[in-house]
Design a protein around this motif. Structure first.
Motif, PDB file in Angstrom:
ATOM      1  N   GLU A 178      42.294 -45.152 -28.900  1.00  0.00           N
ATOM      2  CA  GLU A 178      41.280 -45.733 -29.782  1.00  0.00           C
ATOM      3  C   GLU A 178      40.776 -44.660 -30.729  1.00  0.00           C
ATOM      4  O   GLU A 178      40.920 -43.452 -30.484  1.00  0.00           O
ATOM      5  CB  GLU A 178      40.135 -46.339 -28.982  1.00  0.00           C
ATOM      6  CG  GLU A 178      39.420 -45.352 -28.080  1.00  0.00           C
ATOM      7  CD  GLU A 178      38.363 -46.021 -27.213  1.00  0.00           C
ATOM      8  OE1 GLU A 178      37.276 -45.411 -27.069  1.00  0.00           O
ATOM      9  OE2 GLU A 178      38.605 -47.119 -26.684  1.00  0.00           O
ATOM     10  N   THR A 179      40.188 -45.102 -31.835  1.00  0.00           N
ATOM     11  CA  THR A 179      39.711 -44.170 -32.849  1.00  0.00           C
ATOM     12  C   THR A 179      38.643 -44.841 -33.694  1.00  0.00           C
ATOM     13  O   THR A 179      38.622 -46.078 -33.823  1.00  0.00           O
ATOM     14  CB  THR A 179      40.874 -43.706 -33.752  1.00  0.00           C
ATOM     15  OG1 THR A 179      40.374 -42.828 -34.764  1.00  0.00           O
ATOM     16  CG2 THR A 179      41.547 -44.879 -34.424  1.00  0.00           C
ATOM     17  N   GLY A 180      37.779 -44.029 -34.296  1.00  0.00           N
ATOM     18  CA  GLY A 180      36.794 -44.554 -35.227  1.00  0.00           C
ATOM     19  C   GLY A 180      37.339 -44.677 -36.635  1.00  0.00           C
ATOM     20  O   GLY A 180      36.708 -45.297 -37.495  1.00  0.00           O
ATOM     21  N   GLY A 181      38.503 -44.096 -36.903  1.00  0.00           N
ATOM     22  CA  GLY A 181      39.115 -44.162 -38.221  1.00  0.00           C
ATOM     23  C   GLY A 181      40.146 -45.258 -38.317  1.00  0.00           C
ATOM     24  O   GLY A 181      40.166 -46.190 -37.506  1.00  0.00           O
ATOM     25  N   THR A 182      41.019 -45.135 -39.313  1.00  0.00           N
ATOM     26  CA  THR A 182      42.050 -46.156 -39.530  1.00  0.00           C
ATOM     27  C   THR A 182      43.443 -45.562 -39.415  1.00  0.00           C
ATOM     28  O   THR A 182      44.391 -46.058 -40.010  1.00  0.00           O
ATOM     29  CB  THR A 182      41.872 -46.809 -40.908  1.00  0.00           C
ATOM     30  OG1 THR A 182      41.912 -45.793 -41.918  1.00  0.00           O
ATOM     31  CG2 THR A 182      40.567 -47.584 -40.987  1.00  0.00           C
ATOM     32  N   SER A 183      43.571 -44.502 -38.630  1.00  0.00           N
ATOM     33  CA  SER A 183      44.867 -43.892 -38.378  1.00  0.00           C
ATOM     34  C   SER A 183      44.860 -43.303 -36.982  1.00  0.00           C
ATOM     35  O   SER A 183      43.839 -42.767 -36.520  1.00  0.00           O
ATOM     36  CB  SER A 183      45.175 -42.810 -39.416  1.00  0.00           C
ATOM     37  OG  SER A 183      46.464 -42.274 -39.216  1.00  0.00           O
ATOM     38  N   PHE A 184      45.993 -43.411 -36.292  1.00  0.00           N
ATOM     39  CA  PHE A 184      46.087 -42.937 -34.914  1.00  0.00           C
ATOM     40  C   PHE A 184      47.504 -42.454 -34.665  1.00  0.00           C
ATOM     41  O   PHE A 184      48.465 -43.133 -35.028  1.00  0.00           O
ATOM     42  CB  PHE A 184      45.733 -44.058 -33.933  1.00  0.00           C
ATOM     43  CG  PHE A 184      45.904 -43.693 -32.484  1.00  0.00           C
ATOM     44  CD1 PHE A 184      44.913 -42.974 -31.823  1.00  0.00           C
ATOM     45  CD2 PHE A 184      47.048 -44.056 -31.789  1.00  0.00           C
ATOM     46  CE1 PHE A 184      45.063 -42.636 -30.485  1.00  0.00           C
ATOM     47  CE2 PHE A 184      47.202 -43.722 -30.454  1.00  0.00           C
ATOM     48  CZ  PHE A 184      46.214 -43.009 -29.797  1.00  0.00           C
ATOM     49  N   THR A 185      47.642 -41.285 -34.059  1.00  0.00           N
ATOM     50  CA  THR A 185      48.959 -40.772 -33.706  1.00  0.00           C
ATOM     51  C   THR A 185      49.210 -41.019 -32.225  1.00  0.00           C
ATOM     52  O   THR A 185      48.525 -40.442 -31.356  1.00  0.00           O
ATOM     53  CB  THR A 185      49.083 -39.278 -34.024  1.00  0.00           C
ATOM     54  OG1 THR A 185      48.922 -39.086 -35.432  1.00  0.00           O
ATOM     55  CG2 THR A 185      50.455 -38.757 -33.614  1.00  0.00           C
ATOM     56  N   ALA A 186      50.146 -41.904 -31.941  1.00  0.00           N
ATOM     57  CA  ALA A 186      50.519 -42.208 -30.559  1.00  0.00           C
ATOM     58  C   ALA A 186      51.466 -41.127 -30.062  1.00  0.00           C
ATOM     59  O   ALA A 186      52.423 -40.761 -30.751  1.00  0.00           O
ATOM     60  CB  ALA A 186      51.179 -43.579 -30.481  1.00  0.00           C
TER      61      ALA A 186
END
Length: 678
Positions: free
Chosen positions: A526-534
């Protein structure tokens, strides 16, 4: 944590009243556990999803009764002028040299029926014996002169069946019958037709993955039909056309790979902007006259296939066809099957007059399958994952904008009733009786009642059941995040980015990223932004993920549209294994694997890989000792090629067989080490 309803088999006897199941049925079978997961979203339901074919040999094509019946079935797209006739039909004088044209089947009559049905039109321009100028004139007449606003235009019908690959059933007057020639004309047709009306959408014919002649490279061609057509005409088209006659009732499991392989071909060959290109299944029929073409088994297979194709993003599936005529007459599950591929009876008789179909326009069982799908999944709804733990039962689900959830359950067993216990992930249904729609073997209508509870339902043999549930509370969360994309994909990581969700009554606090495992999801982070590195992904693995927004009060959004990507082989490794397909005949292929040892010298080696799908198998192999155990394949070195020094290479080969979409193996281990691909 998920809510679990009626997990234990022992609970069934205690909860028969809650499940609305008569006690007499309790011993029929073990309970079926159905999982519905609204966090695992699939495609949205398109406006044109439920379609069928009209043919110019059908005298009743334009009748009001036909249009009204199709409207009642929920048909939203009508294709014209009908299969291979498209490549001999000349619209201006309503002729088809070499074929039969029934009265009252001209283009204007067809369009009157389209409008009365409340559907969209799909028109197939004559490629085989026509010209780009003729097609452009048709667009002018339809959309400029008459103002019909016909949006979808195909260029030809099954043009790969013109003899280029041996079999010839499609008319084609062009001396050159290659895919390159077809593609050249697609460009010319698209230019001429869009010069008249630039708003139209142009479709090009492709071969369906794992269906002949897919993947075959004919002499003189630069690649397969799909590769050549997409490479040359991809920039000019808006959708591709597939046809599918599986010939059996148990092929729905092929659909996700079939559609994914088509998308991968589009992305690989069609050039920049290929993501705009949609997929249309403009002819579909179970094609299984021995198992029930127009009786209930065929209807159940049709409903399952329609729902699965739509959930995987196909924007129209068009049944072949409205009326077709009598074929081989058999008895199937207690009812006469006329071998008729139509939705409605044509009142035809066998050549000796011994058997006649029912009265004209009597709906056959597949008609009710389309009607059930149209009532289950409506335009604007979003498919979500659903699965049953009983192979005889298929499950589909769709979430509606008003918060309702529809679940369609298909019991293909001929003699067993199943008690289905439903478990909802990410959704809390309201207490009280849901709306239930049912169609059973031999029924002449879909019944509707308000009965039972959301906990489950008895599924009669050979039945379609749709349960429509209301939410416990009105939807109050933020809007759904937009379409995610994946960048910087490696063997173990991928960066996922998405458009920001629209806040509801409370601000968006964070985004959750969920990976689909069938009907179960795993939260990757989860993240507060709009991008995440799985991270910690597996090499060579296909992933489907959704993004969900959660607001400051804990309210959840709908899931984003799905994102599918495949991780790569390791960028660095002590070995490489490069698979090359040397030839393919649409049911098998010759594969060559070039192995390079980058690490320390070895004296003897083992190469392992797994077939991605159960319908793939090893036919034979050479330059190694080959064995297969389940889906696992092992190749062990021979005395002549076992010693590989650092940087040394050897090549081995095999014949791979397949009876469904051929997803190639992508992960190879060399003496236990995962290899790169070179």
């Amino acid at each position: 944590m998920p809510r679990t309803l009626l997990r234990a088999a022992s609970a069934i006897v205690l909860t028969l009243a809650a499940l609305n199941i008569p006690a007499a049925h309790a011993q029929d079978a073990a309970p079926v556990e159905v999982t519905v997961n609204t966090r695992a979203a699939l495609a949205a339901v398109p406006e044109t999803g439920i379609g069928t074919n009209h043919a110019i040999w059908d005298t009743h094509l334009g009748s009001d009764q036909t249009a009204d019946l199709l409207k009642e079935a929920g048909v939203k797209l009508l294709r014209y002028p009908g299969g291979s006739y498209s490549d001999i039909y000349h619209w201006a004088d309503h002729t088809a040299p070499g074929g039969y044209v029934a009265p009252n089947t001209d283009f204007d009559t067809y369009m009157a029926g389209v409008r009365r049905t409340g559907a969209k039109a799909m028109v197939t321009a004559n490629y085989g014996t026509g010209t780009a100028e003729e097609a452009a004139a048709w667009v002018r007449y339809a959309n400029v002169t008459k103002g019909y606003g016909v949006k979808y235009w195909e260029i030809g019908n099954e043009n790969y069946g013109n003899g280029h690959y041996g079999a010839a059933w499609e008319a084609d007057d062009h001396p050159d019958k290659s895919p390159a020639e077809y593609a050249r004309h697609v460009v010319a047709y698209a230019d001429a037709m869009k010069a008249v009306d630039p708003t139209i959408k142009i479709g090009a014919v492709l071969t369906t993955p794992a269906n002949w002649p897919d993947a075959i490279v004919a002499e003189g061609d630069a690649g397969s039909w799909n590769q050549v057509v997409l490479s040359a005409a991809g920039s000019k088209i808006d959708f591709v056309v597939l046809h599918w006659y599986p010939g059996a009732l148990d092929r729905t499991g092929h659909v996700p790979d079939m559609v994914q392989l088509a998308r991968e071909q589009i992305a690989r060959y069609a050039g920049p902007g290929a993501e705009r290109i949609g997929i249309a299944m403009t002819e579909f029929n179970t094609g299984s006259s021995s198992n029930g073409t127009n009786t209930q088994p065929g209807a159940l297979a049709a409903a399952d296939a329609y729902a699965t194709l739509l959930a995987n993003g196909v924007f129209t599936i068009d049944w072949w066809n409205v009326r077709n005529g009598i074929g081989a007459v058999t008895e199937v599950e207690g009812h006469t099957d006329y071998g008729d591929f139509g939705l409605l009876s044509s009142a035809a008789c066998t050549s000796d007059g011994s058997v006649c179909e029912p009265a004209l326009n009597t709906p056959f069982a597949p008609y009710y399958a389309l009607q059930m799908v149209s009532r289950f999944a409506r335009p604007g709804d979003q498919f979500v994952r659903a699965a049953a733990d009983q192979p005889a039962v298929s499950a589909h689900a769709a979430r509606r904008p008003n918060g309702e959830l529809a679940v369609m359950l298909i019991n293909t067993s001929r003699d067993t009733s199943y008690a289905a216990a439903l478990d909802y992930e990410g959704y809390t249904p309201a207490a009280g009786a849901p709306t239930v729609l049912t169609h059973t073997n031999g029924a002449t209508a879909i019944t509707t009642e308000t009965a039972g509870t959301p906990a489950g339902r008895l599924l009669p043999p050979l039945s379609l059941t749709t349960i429509v549930l209301r939410p416990a509370a009105p939807p109050a969360g933020p809007g759904a995040p937009g379409q995610p994309t994946a960048t910087a994909v490696t063997d173990t990581t991928a960066t996922i980015t998405w458009p920001r969700a629209t806040p509801g009554a409370r601000p968006v606090a964070k985004y959750e990223i969920h990976r689909q495992h069938g009907a179960v999801t795993e939260q990757l982070g989860e993240t507060g932004g709009t991008s995440f590195t799985a991270a910690n992904l597996r090499p060579g693995t296909r992933y489907t993920v959704n993004v969900i927004a959660r607001d400051s009060g804990g309210g959840l959004s709908w899931s984003s549209p799905p994102l599918t990507f495949t991780t790569k082989a390791p960028a660095t490794s002590s070995c490489t294994a490069k698979l090359t397909v040397q030839s393919d005949w649409a049911s098998g292929y010759v594969g060559s694997i070039e192995i390079t040892n980058i690490g320390a010298p070895v004296n003897g080696w083992t190469l392992n890989f797994a077939w991605p799908r159960a319908w793939q198998s090893l036919g034979s192999g050479w330059s190694a000792t080959w064995t297969q155990n389940g889906q696992d394949v092992k190749a062990v070195s021979e005395p002549g090629n076992g010693a590989l020094g650092t940087g040394a290479t050897t090549t081995i080969g095999f014949v791979g067989n397949y009876t469904g979409p051929n997803v190639l193996p992508s992960v190879f281990t060399f003496n236990g080490r995962v290899c790169g691909t070179g």
